[in-house]
Every structure is written in C-alpha cells, then in structure tokens.
Design a protein around this motif. Structure first.
Motif, PDB file in Angstrom:
ATOM      1  N   ARG B  22      -9.190  24.140 -41.989  1.00 37.90           N
ATOM      2  CA  ARG B  22      -9.391  22.968 -42.845  1.00 37.90           C
ATOM      3  C   ARG B  22      -9.726  21.733 -42.006  1.00 37.90           C
ATOM      4  O   ARG B  22     -10.582  20.935 -42.369  1.00 37.90           O
ATOM      5  CB  ARG B  22      -8.152  22.701 -43.707  1.00 37.90           C
ATOM      6  N   LEU B  23      -9.058  21.590 -40.881  1.00 33.35           N
ATOM      7  CA  LEU B  23      -9.392  20.468 -40.000  1.00 33.35           C
ATOM      8  C   LEU B  23     -10.860  20.569 -39.575  1.00 33.35           C
ATOM      9  O   LEU B  23     -11.539  19.559 -39.381  1.00 33.35           O
ATOM     10  CB  LEU B  23      -8.489  20.462 -38.767  1.00 33.35           C
ATOM     11  N   GLY B  24     -11.315  21.800 -39.455  1.00 32.85           N
ATOM     12  CA  GLY B  24     -12.705  22.037 -39.066  1.00 32.85           C
ATOM     13  C   GLY B  24     -13.673  21.893 -40.217  1.00 32.85           C
ATOM     14  O   GLY B  24     -14.863  22.230 -40.075  1.00 32.85           O
ATOM     15  N   ALA B  25     -13.192  21.429 -41.358  1.00 30.77           N
ATOM     16  CA  ALA B  25     -14.066  21.214 -42.523  1.00 30.77           C
ATOM     17  C   ALA B  25     -14.068  19.742 -42.926  1.00 30.77           C
ATOM     18  O   ALA B  25     -14.579  19.396 -43.989  1.00 30.77           O
ATOM     19  CB  ALA B  25     -13.585  22.086 -43.690  1.00 30.77           C
ATOM     20  N   MET B  26     -13.511  18.893 -42.085  1.00 30.76           N
ATOM     21  CA  MET B  26     -13.352  17.492 -42.487  1.00 30.76           C
ATOM     22  C   MET B  26     -14.660  16.704 -42.386  1.00 30.76           C
ATOM     23  O   MET B  26     -15.528  17.010 -41.581  1.00 30.76           O
ATOM     24  CB  MET B  26     -12.269  16.813 -41.630  1.00 30.76           C
ATOM     25  N   PHE B  27     -14.736  15.711 -43.215  1.00 28.31           N
ATOM     26  CA  PHE B  27     -15.892  14.806 -43.247  1.00 28.31           C
ATOM     27  C   PHE B  27     -15.425  13.385 -42.942  1.00 28.31           C
ATOM     28  O   PHE B  27     -14.258  13.062 -43.137  1.00 28.31           O
ATOM     29  CB  PHE B  27     -16.544  14.838 -44.633  1.00 28.31           C
ATOM     30  N   PRO B  28     -16.339  12.534 -42.512  1.00 17.76           N
ATOM     31  CA  PRO B  28     -15.961  11.133 -42.329  1.00 17.76           C
ATOM     32  C   PRO B  28     -15.583  10.529 -43.678  1.00 17.76           C
ATOM     33  O   PRO B  28     -15.971  11.037 -44.731  1.00 17.76           O
ATOM     34  CB  PRO B  28     -17.232  10.494 -41.766  1.00 17.76           C
ATOM     35  N   ILE B 497     -13.804  24.229 -31.849  1.00 19.16           N
ATOM     36  CA  ILE B 497     -14.736  23.372 -32.591  1.00 19.16           C
ATOM     37  C   ILE B 497     -14.049  22.738 -33.801  1.00 19.16           C
ATOM     38  O   ILE B 497     -14.401  21.628 -34.222  1.00 19.16           O
ATOM     39  CB  ILE B 497     -15.984  24.195 -33.027  1.00 19.16           C
ATOM     40  N   ASP B 498     -13.055  23.432 -34.352  1.00 12.91           N
ATOM     41  CA  ASP B 498     -12.342  22.873 -35.513  1.00 12.91           C
ATOM     42  C   ASP B 498     -11.570  21.609 -35.124  1.00 12.91           C
ATOM     43  O   ASP B 498     -11.502  20.653 -35.902  1.00 12.91           O
ATOM     44  CB  ASP B 498     -11.372  23.914 -36.087  1.00 12.91           C
ATOM     45  N   MET B 499     -10.992  21.625 -33.934  1.00 10.13           N
ATOM     46  CA  MET B 499     -10.259  20.439 -33.475  1.00 10.13           C
ATOM     47  C   MET B 499     -11.238  19.290 -33.206  1.00 10.13           C
ATOM     48  O   MET B 499     -10.957  18.130 -33.511  1.00 10.13           O
ATOM     49  CB  MET B 499      -9.465  20.774 -32.210  1.00 10.13           C
ATOM     50  N   LEU B 500     -12.377  19.638 -32.643  1.00  7.47           N
ATOM     51  CA  LEU B 500     -13.382  18.603 -32.370  1.00  7.47           C
ATOM     52  C   LEU B 500     -13.825  17.946 -33.667  1.00  7.47           C
ATOM     53  O   LEU B 500     -13.944  16.721 -33.761  1.00  7.47           O
ATOM     54  CB  LEU B 500     -14.593  19.203 -31.653  1.00  7.47           C
ATOM     55  N   ARG B 501     -14.062  18.767 -34.674  1.00 16.86           N
ATOM     56  CA  ARG B 501     -14.574  18.201 -35.930  1.00 16.86           C
ATOM     57  C   ARG B 501     -13.545  17.289 -36.587  1.00 16.86           C
ATOM     58  O   ARG B 501     -13.899  16.250 -37.150  1.00 16.86           O
ATOM     59  CB  ARG B 501     -15.000  19.322 -36.890  1.00 16.86           C
TER      60      ARG B 501
END
Lengths: 169, 550
Positions: B22-28, B497-501
């Motif tokens: 879910r963290l890897g699905a976040m948007f600004p 990549i999920d943490m980065l996003r």
C-alpha cells in the motif's frame, strides 16, 4: 575539522556498531557525543575495550560486573531513573565519557573507590552543536565505522543499487 | 482565538495502511511537502531575484537565485559544467554532473561564490559550511534540453509531446540536507518560519533548481518559453536505495506523516460538502483521468498497473456529478467503493478526495515534523510488553523466520560509496555486517526471548541488551501506531521501490517511473507555480497531478 552535529552523530553511531554494540545503545552514545564532543578522545579509548559478558545483581538495585560502559550504561541510567536504591558499575572509573553519557540521560556518576555509582540528577541536558574534531580522532572513528561496511564486488555493484551506468536520455 | 474541533471518521487501521504494497501505491496529496512549500511561498508573497548570472552562451557558468521565506533570505547557488556523455550517470557512483547546487543561507558574496564554485561540483568529496543548507546535483535530460534549445533558436514549434512525457529539463540525483558533508544541521533552521516542516529546505532547493533550468534553456536557446510551457517543466529526480532506510530509521516521523494523512482522510470522509467543493471534485476527477492517460512508462509491470488504474478510475467516477457528491456520506461511500478496487485506486481516491478540503487538511501539515527520538519506558513490565506484541506486532511475530526465504535479503552499506545496498543473504558475503533494518526479525526475536520473562523490562534489557531497539519500537507503537512498516523488510519478496514511492509521494512526486525494484525516476513540481507567477500574484495552489492542458 569543523563537523556538523549530524556528521558526528552518524560517525559515532557507525563506530559503535562497528565494535559490536547493539544499535539502540549505539544511537544513545551517538546522541550523547553530539552534545558532549569534548568526550570524543576518551570515547576512542572505550571503543577499543573488549566487550565481555557482564553479570548482574538486582538484589539491591543494580550491580554490574564486567560492564562495557557504552553497552551497559543505559541499563544503569534506567535503574537510576526508576529510583533503584543503588546502581553500581564495578571496576569502572569516572571519565569524560561517563560524564557525557550521564549528562545525556539526566543522571550523574560518582566514583566510589574503583566503582562508579549512578544517580538521578536534575542538571539540564547539553545542547548538541557543531564542533571541531582532531583529524586523527576522526580517522580513528572512521576506522571503527568501516567495520560496518561491506566491500563491493563486481556483482554487487551492478545489482545492489539503482540507476543506470549511463543515463543519457 | 476560536478553537476548532473537527469531526472525523475512524482512522484506517495501521495493519491495513502500513503494508509495503500500500505504501508503494501512494500518490502525492495537498499534504505533500512541495505543496506546503508553494502554499508558503504564495502566502508570504515571496519573490525570486537573480543577483548573479555568469553563464556563457553554451550554458556553462554560475548563477545565484534569492528568495525570502518567512523573513529569511535563501539563495540557490548553481554551477554548470560540460559533461562527457559517458560520465553522465544518475548512480551514486557518479563523480561529475551537468549541474551542482547549494542552497545558501543568505546571499553569497563573491568570495562565497568562489568557495561554492570550488566545492559544489565535488559533491560528496567537497566540504561545506554552516551557511550551506542543502547540496544537490542534476543531470540534463539531454534530448529534451537540446530539442527545446533548437526550437527556441529556430523559432519552430516546441516539442510539446516530449515536454509532456519527460516533464523536466534536469533531474536531480541527490538532494542532501541535515549536516551532510559539513552543511548546516536541520536543527539550525527547523524553527524558522516556512522551514519548520519536513524537508522544506530540500523542497525549496528543488523548486529553485527548476527555476534555474527554465532560465538556462532560455538563455542557451536565445528566447523565452511561454509560461504555460514552463509550468509543464518540473524537475526530475532519480532515486535509489539511499532513500529507503530513512522511513525505517525515523519511525516517529513516519508516524507523523501517516497519521496526518489518515486524519485528513478521516475528516474529509464525514465533511459537509457544498456544491462548490463537489464541482471541484468532479473537475479533479477528469484531471485524474487525463493524468493517468498521460502517465506512460517503459516498465511493463508498472505500466499494467497504470492501465488497470485508468479503468478502475473510470468505473469509480462513472456518473459522478456535483449533485451526486452533494449528499450526506457521498465521500464515505466513494471510499468504500474504491476498496473494491486495487490499492492504487484506493490511495489515488484518498489523495483526490483531500484536494478540495484545504480548510480541513492544510493545518495538519504543521504536525508533520517530529523532533522526538525513540525512548524506552524502562518501568514497563515484561507482561505488558507481551500484550503490545500481541496487539500490534502480528506482522512480525507471525513470520516464520526458520524459512530461508523470510530473511533472504539483507541491507548493508557499501564500502565504496557508503550508500545503502541490498544483498542476498544466502549467496552474497556481508550479512555479518548487516544494517539493522530487519525490524520485523528483531521484534520476532524479542518475542521469542521474552517468553517466560517477568519483572520490569529494564532488567530484561540489562541482561539481553541487543533487544533494546526492538523494545523501544514496540513500545512506541502504542501511541504511534503508524511508526512501523508492517512488513518484513528482509523477506525474499520485499521490494524497496515501495518504500521509495511512499517517501517520494510525501515529497510531492508524480509520474513514478520505476526502472527496477531498486530505483525510480519521478517528476517534482510539474505544474507548480513559477517564480513569475509569484511575482505577478497569480500563483495558485492548484497543481495536484500534472496534465498537459490544465
């Protein structure tokens, strides 16, 4: 060398981890040194000491033998904070490092013969700030910190990190 | 002063929210730091000046931009140099870049410009002072830069397709702050108006770099770009593993970011929505659809997620009108409806829904900094700690760490560049020097060793000091339930990549363009107000999700 607070903190943290200190204790030593950089020279002495298995007696508070001050001071500060009747570290003398750790945790240290007593204290915490560090002391910290680094191989260089080897687009 | 108490729904549970996927699905969102910065610039009526410009006709030289924020003047020092193509890499192993930057406290004089000219191009190998607040570097998007220069010189049409698809003239490959390489500690500026929020100095650096890239391309091209085109040119960023450990090593800060976002959603779910806000949401829903259409990336896995999201968004918003939204519980119903779709859809819906509600949301941005460090409650009993483990830490205690797959990866710091890396524990050397990001594994080990123990936790920790970090983090979960990523960060399937996003979405990044599981390119500040918008008083806080024709 003029060093930022965060640089000092990160270097001490890595150096402490380099000698095998658990990370939480390493973090506390680092925060204490950032507030008391004058203790850095004696920190190097402490870093060089072997980490032995300590023994604990909780019968009248806390009594520790074979303590490594960087690892075990925090349990003593916890005990003192909780008003344990007596907190004693056997065979450890007072020095800049014990003073720095104590100031950071809001306790005081008093020498009693060859031992150190830890007690609650009301002195205000010291504020971390930039500092001057002797290059040779910084170098020694780097040597300890390097014990946490992993040498690179051709394979790890390619797969271990990100981005392309060239990025012309 | 009147006190406001906001109604709010229940917060989404951390077990659901703090998962890597879910963290890897976040948007600004409007809580993203770049949005907070531009709101600050607008409210301050800040203007940007250019007190120094010594750039030759090929675009090489130095420049200084100054801006006042919260009563303090900050300057971006920029230096550009010719770079051979084979030297142009976004990786941290790079030793030269097209441009280097320093955010300076005040306005640098000639001697300081000389000092910065010597040190900024060296980046990590340079040495900086307390006057230097951030350090950064960037590489050109050579194709787009050259095409725009050619268009400006010839007076022919601008490459609008490329401008939209690439979205930036340069991409930064690092933005360093907080004392790195001798620059000022965050402590020095954290109380200054406008810079109290997380990463505000870094965001100001990025926004000013964008301004510089616009001026640079116009200077080399010999004529001006229309403002509407410049707004489409943000600043790129290439981000790798170096960013990932931050979320793990700053658990209380992570909690602050996440709880603010979740609180914002909880407020909006039960908010009264008038026709104006409802109409705004409808307009924004069309912008979302357009943004998704214009967001195309080479990676097939992530592109398929975008394609799926386009369809899901169309389904979620079909028949949406201001009248439909102007009903009780309409937003809450939409949240429930989004939960039938992917996590991408759910998190996009959250960010979208916050957008018209600045009155409910923006104040939360002031709560996103967190100066506190983890602290131990030494008096807690072993029994009470066990209860917390049961209540909050199933994500760690229920992992079978006897399976090699559960600890297949390990984090480490490379000797060559002192940067975080990730390796395979069972086939690569170095696991004995592992970085302590295996929080789930540490908590699991704590739970095992705590069995049969009694008395206060400090006595247990005196004898087993290696568990001190895990105890601190478990205790923190009681009051900071969003402080931990509730996944196993050394699992064989774990994707950094999920943490980065997650982190980049808080920065305000859009158009995530993952190049692998380890690094991504993004666009920052695309659509954001220009310096000229600030000067003209026409800057608006309405640039969530960039589209080609807003």
């Amino acid at each position: 060398m003029n060093i930022s607070e965060n640089e000092l903190k990160m270097m001490v943290l890595k150096a402490c981890r380099g000698i095998g200190l658990p990370v939480a204790q390493a973090q506390e030593v680092a925060a204490a040194m950032a507030a008391s950089p004058w203790a850095l020279k004696q920190l190097l002495t402490q870093l060089a000491k072997p980490i032995l298995t300590a023994s604990f007696d909780f019968s009248i508070g806390l009594d520790i033998k074979n303590a490594h001050i960087l690892r075990d001071f925090w349990a003593c500060a916890d005990a003192a904070y909780l008003a344990s009747p007596r907190v004693c570290i056997r065979g450890v003398s007072s020095c800049d490092v014990t003073e720095a750790l104590a100031r950071y945790r809001g306790v005081s240290v008093v020498a009693q013969g060859e031992d150190l007593l830890v007690m609650v204290d009301e002195r205000p915490m010291l504020k971390p700030a930039r500092c001057e560090v002797a290059p040779d002391e910084w170098q020694q910290l780097e040597t300890y910190a390097a014990l946490t680094y992993v040498p690179e191989t051709d394979a790890s260089r390619l797969v271990g990190a990100g981005a392309g080897l060239t990025d012309n687009d | 002063m009147k006190d406001f108490v906001f109604s709010q729904a229940k917060l989404r549970h951390p077990d659901k929210i703090m998962r890597l996927s879910r963290l890897g699905a976040m948007f600004p969102s409007r809580l993203s730091f770049l949005r907070s910065l531009t709101r600050q610039l607008i409210s301050d009526r800040s203007t940007v000046s250019r007190p120094h410009w010594n750039i030759d006709e090929d675009g090489f030289g130095t420049a200084v931009y100054s801006v006042t924020v919260g009563g303090h003047t900050y300057s971006l020092f920029s230096i550009t140099k010719s770079l051979e193509p084979e030297m142009r890499t976004d990786r941290v192993i790079a030793e030269a870049w097209d441009a280097a930057f320093v955010l300076y406290d005040g306005v640098p004089d000639a001697s300081e410009i000389e000092r910065l000219s010597q040190n900024a191009p060296l980046q990590e190998a340079g040495r900086f002072t307390q006057k230097d607040l951030c350090l950064s570097r960037a590489n050109k998007s050579v194709r787009l830069f050259d095409q725009i220069v050619a268009s400006l010189r010839s007076g022919t049409g601008l490459p609008m397709g490329m401008i939209q698809s690439i979205g930036y003239l340069m991409r930064t490959t690092a933005v360093y702050g907080n004392g790195k390489f001798g620059i000022a500690d965050r402590r020095e500026i954290e109380a200054r108006p406008g810079l109290q929020g997380p990463f505000m100095a870094e965001m100001l650096t990025v926004w000013l770099i964008r301004t510089f890239t616009h001026d640079l391309v116009e200077h080399v091209g010999g004529s001006q770009l229309p403002d509407i085109v410049k707004r489409q040119l943000g600043i790129g960023n290439s981000t790798g593993l170096g960013m990932a450990p931050f979320l793990v090593s700053h658990p209380l800060l992570l909690h602050s970011w996440m709880v603010c976002r979740e609180t914002a959603l909880a407020r909006v779910r039960v908010a009264e929505i008038d026709l104006e806000k409802a109409a705004q949401l409808v307009t924004l829903s069309r912008r979302v659809a357009q943004h998704l259409l214009e967001w195309n990336i080479p990676d097939p896995t992530h592109q398929s997620r975008i394609v799926k999201l386009r369809n899901e968004w169309a389904n979620l918003t079909v028949g949406l009108s201001a009248e439909v939204l102007n009903k009780n519980s309409a937003l809450d119903c939409l949240i429930y409806k989004s939960e039938l779709g992917s996590q991408d859809l759910q998190e996009l819906t959250v960010s979208w829904m916050l957008e018209p509600f600045g009155d409910l949301v923006d104040g939360l941005a002031e709560c996103m900094a967190n100066p506190h460090a983890l602290a131990l409650d030494p008096a807690m009993s072993c029994d009470d700690l066990r209860k917390i483990l049961v209540e909050h830490c199933g994500y760690a205690t229920e992992v079978d760490f006897t399976s090699p797959h559960a600890s297949e990866q390990f984090w480490y710091v490379s000797e060559a560049k002192l940067e975080p890396r990730i390796g395979k524990r069972h086939t690569e050397l170095g696991a004995d020097r592992e970085s302590p990001l295996d929080i789930s594994r540490q908590i699991h080990a704590l739970a095992q060793d705590l069995q049969g123990q009694s008395g206060p936790i400090w006595q247990f920790l005196a004898q087993v000091p290696r568990h001190r970090l895990a105890v601190q983090r478990v205790q923190a979960l009681v009051h900071n339930p969003y402080s931990e990523i509730r996944d196993n960060l050394v699992d064989g399937e774990m994707a950094p990549i999920d943490m980065l996003r997650c982190k980049l979405s808080f920065f305000g990044a859009s158009k995530f363009d993952p190049k692998s599981q380890l690094w991504t390119r993004i666009t920052l500040a695309q659509g954001a107000p220009l310096a000229s918008d600030l000067a003209a008083g026409t800057a608006r806080d309405d640039w969530w999700l960039p589209v080609s024709a807003p």
